[in-house]
Scaffold this active site. Structure first.
Site, short mmCIF file in Angstrom:
data_model
loop_
_atom_site.label_atom_id
_atom_site.label_comp_id
_atom_site.label_asym_id
_atom_site.label_seq_id
_atom_site.Cartn_x
_atom_site.Cartn_y
_atom_site.Cartn_z
CD GLU A 16 1.54 -0.26 -1.34
OE1 GLU A 16 0.81 -1.25 -1.46
OE2 GLU A 16 2.71 -0.23 -1.77
CG ASP A 205 -7.10 -6.48 -5.94
OD1 ASP A 205 -6.19 -5.73 -5.52
OD2 ASP A 205 -6.87 -7.62 -6.37
#
Ligand code: ADE
Length: 237
Positions: A16, A205
């Site tokens: 990230e 997701d």
């Protein structure tokens, strides 16, 4: 005169933040409490960047150290999230964050109500505010580049959600568009210190039965999408 105090950038996982750290000019690093804080210039803007680790405590500790040590003018949390009624690859910017797992309902409090100290007083709060200006800049940038860009509630808790019933509940109970594990705790630390914050997440997701497969498959690509958008927006923040 130009504001020289940095923008703080926090991500939970290496994927990230690593593309952001790789782009820093004049990079230096310094450690506190096992966390590494990288300073430098991103697109000419002073920033401080850290990988905090997963969950609310890790991220709140990181935000608090960053605030005390670097006095950022804004903290942005970038990364991935499970989607609630939005698609894998979409971007969600928080209009506010909630902590969906903070539960004192047994003694009569609404779910998600936090009890904090701020400016010497006690306060009850559920919707942790995000800076409207920073959120608008991130949203505009997201809409310019990508199709699916959403402004909405981001729900945070110390749970990786992989359950369609829990997903439905997050949408119904909080109006959430995404679920993750750090935004609401960073927003709480920022709120308690009077530091503006923003939370930007790309959907890795769908926070359902497919998540154990989808998350490892899409985490890198979507984490980099969020980081890339932040790099494009940083001069406007
Ligand atoms: N981060 C990415 N996907 C997530 C999920 N399904 N639950 C919590 N945090 C997440």
């Amino acid at each position: 005169m130009e504001n020289k105090s940095p923008i703080g950038i926090i991500g939970a996982m290496e994927v990230e933040v690593n593309s952001i750290i790789a782009r820093l000019a004049g990079k230096e690093s310094s450690g506190t409490a096992g966390l590494l804080f990288y300073t430098g210039e991103l697109e000419g803007v002073p920033v401080v960047v850290a990988e905090c680790g997963p969950g609310k405590v890790n991220s709140a500790v990181c935000a608090q150290i960053m605030i005390l040590k670097y006095k950022p003018r804004l903290i942005i949390n970038t990364g991935v999230a499970g989607g609630v009624g939005v698609k894998i690859g979409d971007l969600v910017t928080a209009e506010c964050c909630v902590q969906h797992d903070f539960d004192t309902t047994a003694i009569g409090d609404p779910l998600g109500t936090l009890f904090i100290r701020r400016e010497g007083r006690s306060e009850d709060i559920m919707k942790l505010p995000c800076d409207p200006n920073a959120s608008r800049v991130l949203m505009e940038e997201a809409r310019d580049i990508y199709g699916g860009a959403h402004l909405g509630v981001i729900a945070t808790g110390d749970i990786f959600v992989a359950d369609k019933e829990k997903n439905r509940w997050l949408g119904e109970k909080f109006g959430a568009k995404a679920v993750e594990m750090e935004g609401g705790s960073i927003a709480q630390a920022c709120y308690m210190n009077g530091v503006p914050c923003a939370v930007l997440r790309a959907i890795s997701d769908s926070a359902n039965d497919d998540s154990p497969v989808d998350f490892p498959a899409f985490a890198r690509e979507t984490a980099e999408k969020s980081a890339e958008l932040l790099i494009r927006a940083v001069r406007k923040l």
